[in-house]
Write an enzyme that holds these catalytic residues in place. Structure first.
Site, PDB file in Angstrom:
ATOM      1  N   ASP A  36     -15.464 -24.262   5.071  1.00 49.57           N
ATOM      2  CA  ASP A  36     -16.249 -23.699   6.001  1.00 49.57           C
ATOM      3  C   ASP A  36     -15.457 -22.733   7.120  1.00 49.57           C
ATOM      4  O   ASP A  36     -15.980 -22.092   7.873  1.00 49.57           O
ATOM      5  CB  ASP A  36     -16.417 -24.823   7.269  1.00 49.57           C
ATOM      6  CG  ASP A  36     -17.435 -25.630   6.652  1.00 49.57           C
ATOM      7  OD1 ASP A  36     -18.011 -25.455   5.731  1.00 49.57           O
ATOM      8  OD2 ASP A  36     -17.652 -27.084   7.257  1.00 49.57           O
ATOM      9  N   HIS A 240       5.165  -3.692  -2.952  1.00 50.72           N
ATOM     10  CA  HIS A 240       4.165  -4.298  -1.967  1.00 50.72           C
ATOM     11  C   HIS A 240       4.594  -6.114  -1.729  1.00 50.72           C
ATOM     12  O   HIS A 240       3.787  -6.946  -2.129  1.00 50.72           O
ATOM     13  CB  HIS A 240       2.651  -4.399  -2.667  1.00 50.72           C
ATOM     14  CG  HIS A 240       2.112  -3.052  -2.841  1.00 50.72           C
ATOM     15  ND1 HIS A 240       1.223  -2.931  -3.677  1.00 50.72           N
ATOM     16  CD2 HIS A 240       2.351  -2.008  -2.208  1.00 50.72           C
ATOM     17  CE1 HIS A 240       0.941  -1.707  -3.617  1.00 50.72           C
ATOM     18  NE2 HIS A 240       1.420  -1.102  -2.780  1.00 50.72           N
ATOM     19  N   ASP A 257       7.184  -2.401   6.640  1.00 51.75           N
ATOM     20  CA  ASP A 257       6.060  -1.465   6.471  1.00 51.75           C
ATOM     21  C   ASP A 257       4.874  -2.366   7.157  1.00 51.75           C
ATOM     22  O   ASP A 257       4.449  -3.145   6.536  1.00 51.75           O
ATOM     23  CB  ASP A 257       5.722  -1.119   4.915  1.00 51.75           C
ATOM     24  CG  ASP A 257       4.717  -0.079   4.576  1.00 51.75           C
ATOM     25  OD1 ASP A 257       3.797   0.088   5.677  1.00 51.75           O
ATOM     26  OD2 ASP A 257       4.577   0.237   3.583  1.00 51.75           O
ATOM     27  N   ASP A 268       0.485   3.361  10.032  1.00 54.79           N
ATOM     28  CA  ASP A 268       0.868   2.878   9.064  1.00 54.79           C
ATOM     29  C   ASP A 268       2.275   3.442   8.885  1.00 54.79           C
ATOM     30  O   ASP A 268       2.683   4.856   8.626  1.00 54.79           O
ATOM     31  CB  ASP A 268       0.358   3.590   7.578  1.00 54.79           C
ATOM     32  CG  ASP A 268       0.907   3.189   6.234  1.00 54.79           C
ATOM     33  OD1 ASP A 268       1.811   2.167   6.257  1.00 54.79           O
ATOM     34  OD2 ASP A 268       0.417   3.598   5.306  1.00 54.79           O
ATOM     35  N   HIS A 347       6.328   6.336  -6.279  1.00 56.07           N
ATOM     36  CA  HIS A 347       4.884   6.403  -5.918  1.00 56.07           C
ATOM     37  C   HIS A 347       4.911   7.657  -5.070  1.00 56.07           C
ATOM     38  O   HIS A 347       5.786   8.581  -5.169  1.00 56.07           O
ATOM     39  CB  HIS A 347       4.993   5.318  -4.544  1.00 56.07           C
ATOM     40  CG  HIS A 347       5.959   5.257  -3.624  1.00 56.07           C
ATOM     41  ND1 HIS A 347       5.727   6.211  -2.559  1.00 56.07           N
ATOM     42  CD2 HIS A 347       6.830   4.398  -3.372  1.00 56.07           C
ATOM     43  CE1 HIS A 347       6.696   5.943  -1.711  1.00 56.07           C
ATOM     44  NE2 HIS A 347       7.576   4.886  -2.182  1.00 56.07           N
ATOM     45  N   HIS A 351      -0.867   9.580   1.857  1.00 54.83           N
ATOM     46  CA  HIS A 351      -2.162   9.407   1.656  1.00 54.83           C
ATOM     47  C   HIS A 351      -2.827   9.436   2.883  1.00 54.83           C
ATOM     48  O   HIS A 351      -2.472   9.524   3.874  1.00 54.83           O
ATOM     49  CB  HIS A 351      -2.367   7.741   0.983  1.00 54.83           C
ATOM     50  CG  HIS A 351      -1.736   6.624   1.883  1.00 54.83           C
ATOM     51  ND1 HIS A 351      -2.199   6.411   2.976  1.00 54.83           N
ATOM     52  CD2 HIS A 351      -0.673   6.135   1.879  1.00 54.83           C
ATOM     53  CE1 HIS A 351      -1.458   5.309   3.626  1.00 54.83           C
ATOM     54  NE2 HIS A 351      -0.441   5.406   3.051  1.00 54.83           N
ATOM     55  N   HIS A 358      -5.725   3.425   3.318  1.00 50.15           N
ATOM     56  CA  HIS A 358      -5.557   4.426   2.272  1.00 50.15           C
ATOM     57  C   HIS A 358      -7.109   4.953   2.495  1.00 50.15           C
ATOM     58  O   HIS A 358      -8.095   4.250   2.023  1.00 50.15           O
ATOM     59  CB  HIS A 358      -5.596   3.681   0.972  1.00 50.15           C
ATOM     60  CG  HIS A 358      -3.991   2.894   0.732  1.00 50.15           C
ATOM     61  ND1 HIS A 358      -3.691   2.440  -0.349  1.00 50.15           N
ATOM     62  CD2 HIS A 358      -2.803   3.323   1.434  1.00 50.15           C
ATOM     63  CE1 HIS A 358      -2.315   2.179  -0.181  1.00 50.15           C
ATOM     64  NE2 HIS A 358      -1.970   2.620   0.637  1.00 50.15           N
ATOM     65  N   GLU A 389       5.963   9.533   3.331  1.00 47.49           N
ATOM     66  CA  GLU A 389       6.402   8.060   3.141  1.00 47.49           C
ATOM     67  C   GLU A 389       7.434   8.141   1.998  1.00 47.49           C
ATOM     68  O   GLU A 389       7.111   7.315   0.797  1.00 47.49           O
ATOM     69  CB  GLU A 389       5.744   6.881   3.182  1.00 47.49           C
ATOM     70  CG  GLU A 389       4.466   7.180   2.225  1.00 47.49           C
ATOM     71  CD  GLU A 389       3.356   5.754   2.096  1.00 47.49           C
ATOM     72  OE1 GLU A 389       3.950   4.735   1.985  1.00 47.49           O
ATOM     73  OE2 GLU A 389       2.213   6.105   2.449  1.00 47.49           O
ATOM     74  N   TYR A 393      14.515   3.283  -4.123  1.00 47.66           N
ATOM     75  CA  TYR A 393      14.498   2.039  -4.586  1.00 47.66           C
ATOM     76  C   TYR A 393      15.344   1.634  -5.715  1.00 47.66           C
ATOM     77  O   TYR A 393      14.989   2.056  -6.741  1.00 47.66           O
ATOM     78  CB  TYR A 393      13.241   1.345  -5.133  1.00 47.66           C
ATOM     79  CG  TYR A 393      12.031   1.607  -3.727  1.00 47.66           C
ATOM     80  CD1 TYR A 393      11.735   1.172  -2.518  1.00 47.66           C
ATOM     81  CD2 TYR A 393      11.371   2.675  -4.113  1.00 47.66           C
ATOM     82  CE1 TYR A 393      11.005   1.587  -1.758  1.00 47.66           C
ATOM     83  CE2 TYR A 393      10.409   3.308  -3.080  1.00 47.66           C
ATOM     84  CZ  TYR A 393      10.075   2.827  -1.797  1.00 47.66           C
ATOM     85  OH  TYR A 393       9.426   3.265  -1.159  1.00 47.66           O
ATOM     86  N   ARG A 410      12.573   3.046   2.654  1.00 51.91           N
ATOM     87  CA  ARG A 410      11.355   4.143   2.860  1.00 51.91           C
ATOM     88  C   ARG A 410      11.281   4.367   4.355  1.00 51.91           C
ATOM     89  O   ARG A 410      11.670   3.561   5.104  1.00 51.91           O
ATOM     90  CB  ARG A 410      10.206   3.156   2.348  1.00 51.91           C
ATOM     91  CG  ARG A 410       8.727   4.073   2.468  1.00 51.91           C
ATOM     92  CD  ARG A 410       7.616   3.527   1.571  1.00 51.91           C
ATOM     93  NE  ARG A 410       7.124   2.339   1.972  1.00 51.91           N
ATOM     94  CZ  ARG A 410       7.229   1.234   1.307  1.00 51.91           C
ATOM     95  NH1 ARG A 410       7.997   1.065   0.380  1.00 51.91           N
ATOM     96  NH2 ARG A 410       6.792  -0.054   1.892  1.00 51.91           N
ATOM     97  N   GLU A 412       8.349   6.077   6.761  1.00 50.04           N
ATOM     98  CA  GLU A 412       6.945   6.359   6.729  1.00 50.04           C
ATOM     99  C   GLU A 412       6.471   6.794   8.141  1.00 50.04           C
ATOM    100  O   GLU A 412       6.896   5.885   9.084  1.00 50.04           O
ATOM    101  CB  GLU A 412       6.226   5.448   6.291  1.00 50.04           C
ATOM    102  CG  GLU A 412       4.601   5.686   6.166  1.00 50.04           C
ATOM    103  CD  GLU A 412       3.766   4.633   5.551  1.00 50.04           C
ATOM    104  OE1 GLU A 412       4.105   3.428   5.521  1.00 50.04           O
ATOM    105  OE2 GLU A 412       2.747   5.007   4.985  1.00 50.04           O
TER     106      GLU A 412
END
Ligand code: GLY
Ligand code: MN
Ligand code: MN
Length: 442
Positions: A36, A240, A257, A268, A347, A351, A358, A389, A393, A410, A412
């Site tokens: 529910d 991610h 992030d 972001d 990457h 973006h 995105h 960004e 790594y 990173r 960003e």
């Protein structure tokens, strides 16, 4: 509220210039999480661009002919019992009045009304091919109009892609959108600062995720704009990373992030900082390479530049840095050509950002026939917003200097293209290593 009416008007002008017709934008459906309970509801972003009407089960219909323009909001009727359980519903007349539509109509009448509105019109404008439900509805509406052929009714001969029109509009933000994005960026900056001040060895990643959420919500943000990544040590090398449950150790970096959504607009931000408050020499070496890469990327962002320029500039600095510290073999041009650096930077550097993290909008010039993607890269214009960004790594491996093992970094930020360069919306978050250390240590 006028800005939404203006946007709807602009769409009707585009439709008129292309022969007119009827456009429809449906909002998102409620989605069951389990039994529910539903996932928190959020309007579809295209719908939200045209109206902040907040309820599910709604559609905006725009009729645009040379002699006629009408905006209609279809929504749920009032329902005393459901309102007792789930909360207020406007109902069609009040919703149309409050949100500036020519008229409101019950959502149950959508099929019947579309069959009437589409009669003798040139085109149906919708996001065809994006949802089975919408495709099936479009088929039903068109079939209903075609069934009236013997009564002398003509059906639309064209289905036009409305999202293409909306994508181009959404790519260049207006003053109202920029105001929301500035606020989203400010709140997210405050959240990152809070994270820097509260992270310490022994705490878990989710405790810091909670600090971010606290700062978002206490400032009136709707929600996180995407799943917050709070990644300590080697977890930062998972792009991610979702678990957010590890213990944070002294000597490791923490990569966060995270950005909030404010008034439906995303921010972001990524920051990477030492959990113990001081960067080690190896961490600092890689950190400064990423920061230099970000500076080089930001320098390129101005009207007339290409979207891809920021990525190209960042990659050159990153790869030279990787060569200098023994991660990648030189010389620079050979490393760029072979792509050997992609093991450590896999990457893109940015973006579009807006209602979606995105965001929509083509990364190529719409007019470009050239098959070479970089030649056709989108030319920046004032009002576009992109993230910047870069990162590095380094997973542990035998052929990699051990000092750099398991370091993921990173940085960003969100850049608004202005008349003569760009404005960093997220400027309030410390970015230089010494500023981060100062923020963390009081
Ligand atoms: N947070 C998603 C991204 O940085 O693209
Ligand atoms: Mn991003
Ligand atoms: Mn991000």
């Amino acid at each position: 509220m006028q800005e939404f009416a203006d946007r709807r008007q602009r769409i009707m002008e585009t439709m008129r210039a292309a022969g007119g017709g009827v456009a429809i934008v449906c909002t998102g459906a409620e989605v069951i999480r389990n039994r529910d309970s539903e996932y928190p509801y959020r309007s579809d972003s295209y719908f939200r661009y045209l109206s902040p009407f907040p309820e599910p089960q709604a559609a905006i219909v725009l009729v645009a002919d040379s002699d006629r323009g009408e905006s209609i909001l279809f929504c749920r009727p009032k329902n005393e019992e459901r309102e007792t359980w789930d909360g207020f519903r406007y109902g069609p007349p009040a919703a149309a009045e409050r949100f500036g539509f020519d008229r409101g109509a019950p959502i149950e009448s959508l099929d019947e009304e579309m069959a009437k509105l589409l009669a003798n019109r040139a085109a149906l404008w919708c996001a065809i091919g994006t949802s089975e439900t919408l495709d099936a509805s479009a088929r039903r509406w068109l079939a209903a109009v075609r069934a009236q052929a013997r009564a002398g009714v003509t059906a639309p001969t064209r289905i036009a892609d409305l999202n293409h029109v909306l994508d181009e509009m959404r790519l260049v933000k207006d003053a109202h959108e920029i105001r929301a994005m500035r606020r989203a960026a400010q709140i997210s900056s405050a959240a990152h600062l809070r994270a820097m001040r509260t992270a310490r060895p022994g705490r878990r990643e989710y405790e810091i995720e909670a600090e971010l959420l606290y700062e978002f919500r206490r400032n009136g943000a709707d929600a996180p704009a995407y799943g917050s990544i709070v990644a300590a040590g080697r977890n930062a090398c998972v792009l991610h990373y979702r678990a957010n449950d590890a213990v944070m150790n002294d000597g490791e970096l923490l990569l966060i992030d995270a950005g909030c959504e404010f008034d439906a607009y995303a921010s972001d931000i990524t920051r990477t900082f030492p959990i113990g408050g001081r960067f080690s020499a190896a961490q600092r070496t890689l950190y400064d390479i990423v920061l230099d890469a970000q500076r080089a990327a930001i320098e390129t962002i101005r009207p007339g530049a290409r979207f891809i320029d920021a990525h190209d500039a960042a990659v050159r600095v990153l790869v030279q840095g990787m060569i200098d510290c023994g991660l990648v073999e030189g010389p620079l041009d050979a490393a760029l050509e072979s792509g050997s650096y992609r093991r450590f930077y896999m990457h893109r550097t940015g973006h579009w950002l807006g209602l979606d993290v995105h965001d929509c909008g083509s990364y190529r010039e719409p007019s470009a026939a050239d098959a070479d993607a970089s030649a056709a890269s989108r030319i920046l214009r004032p009002g576009m917003v992109t993230t910047v960004e870069p990162g590095i790594y380094v997973r542990a491996a035998d052929d990699v200097p051990s000092a750099f093992h398991d370091i993921g970094i990173r940085i960003e930020d969100d850049a608004l293209v202005t008349d003569d360069g760009c404005e960093i919306l997220t400027i309030d978050t410390p970015r230089r290593a010494e500023d981060i250390e100062a923020a963390m240590n009081g």
